[in-house]
Design a protein around this motif. Structure first.
Motif, PDB file in Angstrom:
ATOM      1  N   VAL A  23       0.835  -1.211   0.000  1.00 35.24           N
ATOM      2  CA  VAL A  23       0.000   0.000   0.000  1.00 35.24           C
ATOM      3  C   VAL A  23       0.869   1.260   0.000  1.00 35.24           C
ATOM      4  O   VAL A  23       0.557   2.232  -0.680  1.00 35.24           O
ATOM      5  N   VAL A  40      -6.045   1.108  -2.361  1.00 37.18           N
ATOM      6  CA  VAL A  40      -5.551  -0.026  -1.590  1.00 37.18           C
ATOM      7  C   VAL A  40      -5.871  -1.303  -2.368  1.00 37.18           C
ATOM      8  O   VAL A  40      -7.028  -1.547  -2.725  1.00 37.18           O
ATOM      9  N   ALA A  48      -3.729  -1.731   5.679  1.00 34.47           N
ATOM     10  CA  ALA A  48      -3.825  -0.278   5.479  1.00 34.47           C
ATOM     11  C   ALA A  48      -4.403   0.393   6.718  1.00 34.47           C
ATOM     12  O   ALA A  48      -3.880   1.421   7.176  1.00 34.47           O
TER      13      ALA A  48
END
Length: 66
Positions: A23, A40, A48
């Motif tokens: 990410v 993402v 994340a």
């Protein structure tokens, strides 16, 4: 889900890219960066969120539903 880093607040601790390397990335000076448009990848939502919660400066913004 998308993420964004406020470069003015990031202090380069590196927790974001250590926790969620698919990410986040790091720039040439060791500060966090978001590749592409900040989307993402599927399956990386948990990491994340953990990276966002782990940022000491609260420099990461997470937007749901995108």
């Amino acid at each position: 889900m998308k993420v964004q880093i406020d470069s003015g607040r990031c202090q380069g601790h590196g927790r974001c890219y250590d926790i969620a390397p698919r990410v986040f990335g790091e720039d040439g000076e060791g500060y966090g960066s978001v590749p592409g448009d900040g989307s993402v990848p599927p399956g990386d939502e948990r990491e994340a969120r953990l990276a966002v919660a782990s940022c000491p400066e609260r420099a990461i913004t997470l937007t749901e539903g995108e």
